[in-house]
Write an enzyme that holds these catalytic residues in place. Structure first.
Site, mmCIF file in Angstrom:
data_model
loop_
_atom_site.group_PDB
_atom_site.id
_atom_site.type_symbol
_atom_site.label_atom_id
_atom_site.label_comp_id
_atom_site.label_asym_id
_atom_site.label_seq_id
_atom_site.Cartn_x
_atom_site.Cartn_y
_atom_site.Cartn_z
ATOM 1 N N PRO A 87 10.064 -1.587 15.560
ATOM 2 C CA PRO A 87 10.994 -0.669 14.903
ATOM 3 C C PRO A 87 12.143 -1.398 14.196
ATOM 4 O O PRO A 87 12.856 -0.808 13.391
ATOM 5 C CB PRO A 87 11.535 0.210 16.038
ATOM 6 C CG PRO A 87 10.831 -0.189 17.279
ATOM 7 C CD PRO A 87 9.968 -1.368 17.007
ATOM 8 N N GLU A 114 7.651 -2.275 25.385
ATOM 9 C CA GLU A 114 8.723 -3.242 25.617
ATOM 10 C C GLU A 114 9.017 -4.108 24.408
ATOM 11 O O GLU A 114 8.381 -4.002 23.381
ATOM 12 C CB GLU A 114 8.320 -4.134 26.784
ATOM 13 C CG GLU A 114 6.898 -4.614 26.685
ATOM 14 C CD GLU A 114 6.023 -4.151 27.846
ATOM 15 O OE1 GLU A 114 6.499 -4.199 28.968
ATOM 16 O OE2 GLU A 114 4.880 -3.757 27.594
ATOM 17 N N ARG A 151 -7.438 1.579 1.745
ATOM 18 C CA ARG A 151 -7.811 2.488 0.654
ATOM 19 C C ARG A 151 -7.446 1.931 -0.720
ATOM 20 O O ARG A 151 -7.867 2.467 -1.743
ATOM 21 C CB ARG A 151 -7.228 3.893 0.856
ATOM 22 C CG ARG A 151 -5.733 3.961 0.892
ATOM 23 C CD ARG A 151 -5.245 5.380 1.102
ATOM 24 N NE ARG A 151 -5.425 6.206 -0.080
ATOM 25 C CZ ARG A 151 -4.751 6.063 -1.214
ATOM 26 N NH1 ARG A 151 -3.842 5.121 -1.354
ATOM 27 N NH2 ARG A 151 -4.979 6.864 -2.233
ATOM 28 N N ASP A 166 -4.506 6.797 -9.033
ATOM 29 C CA ASP A 166 -3.868 5.916 -10.013
ATOM 30 C C ASP A 166 -3.027 6.725 -10.987
ATOM 31 O O ASP A 166 -1.885 6.390 -11.253
ATOM 32 C CB ASP A 166 -4.916 5.118 -10.802
ATOM 33 C CG ASP A 166 -5.413 3.926 -9.999
ATOM 34 O OD1 ASP A 166 -4.837 3.662 -8.924
ATOM 35 O OD2 ASP A 166 -6.373 3.283 -10.444
#
Ligand code: 6GU
Length: 245
Positions: A87, A114, A151, A166
């Protein structure tokens, strides 16, 4: 592309990476994904991968040896781009996905519950977070990254799907879409979409794409590249939204 995932919960990857488009991409050999359980590399006979923090305090810290030994044994000197899921990392974005899609090999290190011993960070080229919320571990974030990157690899999406993305991914949200039936529970499809007038349909879609972005994600509009027609459409939208209320 070769992807190695270092985790103590390889089973968390089974469903998402063995289904649908990811499964096809792997079967076709467009992406190779190997999960490595670094618990197998723990030095103690109890195979513990964590320990209490030096200096005291609550929680546990992932030990460096299992992670170092696993990478050394399995990557055979070719580490590729090494990502550490945390994080505290740089926030993942479509731009980062595009960069990572150009790599030949990705090595992704996941922790669970942890923190990492600081020396594990030395293995990583980049620390990555998927957003400002706290998850129980880096496995789900790793799945997100693998999906978003895969992808973009040529051949993973069909021709039609990749062309659609696109042309549509110009930083705006997608316009509303409808399919049959023409009317459902009193809700009908806008007439313009049934008109067969391709120019009008194109203009309507562009306008509704701009409207959605303006109302839901004005932050995206600041960065999107708008042409003269877009500015006219935005003016129309602002008028309509003002007179709605
Ligand atoms: Cl990469 N890990 C954890 N544990 N929580 C997160 C995250 C990563 N990204 C967002 N939340």
């Amino acid at each position: 592309m070769d992807i190695f995932v270092f985790t103590i919960f390889p089973e968390m990857f089974e469903g998402p990476l063995n289904t649908s488009i990811m499964q096809k991409a792997r079967e076709r050999g467009l992406v190779s994904i190997q999960m490595v359980d670094y618990r197998l590399y723990a030095p103690s006979k109890h195979k513990n991968v964590d320990d209490s923090p030096y200096g005291g305090g609550a929680g546990m810290v992932i030990k460096p040896e299992p992670v170092y030994y696993a990478l050394e044994d399995r990557l055979q000197g070719d580490y590729g781009k090494v990502l550490l899921m945390t994080p505290q990392g740089e926030k993942f974005s479509q731009e980062m996905a595009k960069e990572l899609a150009g790599e030949e090999r990705l090595s992704i290190i996941c922790g669970h519950y942890e923190g990492f011993d600081e020396r594990i960070r030395k293995l990583a080229h980049q620390e990555v977070s998927i957003g400002d919320y706290v998850l129980t571990g880096g496995e789900i974030p790793a799945v997100v990254i693998i999906d978003a990157v895969s992808r973009l690899i040529p051949g993973v999406l069909g021709e039609e799907e990749s062309a659609r993305f696109d042309s549509h991914y110009d930083g705006l949200l997608e316009h509303p879409q409808y399919t049959r039936p023409r009317e459902f529970r009193g809700m009908s499809v806008p007439d313009v979409l049934l008109s067969g007038n391709h120019e009008e349909i194109r203009r309507w879609r562009r306008k509704e794409s701009l409207r959605r972005t303006l109302l839901r994600r004005p932050d995206l509009l600041d960065r999107a590249k708008l042409c003269r027609e877009d500015e006219v459409l935005v003016a129309e939208i602002l008028n309509e939204e003002r007179t709605e209320k």
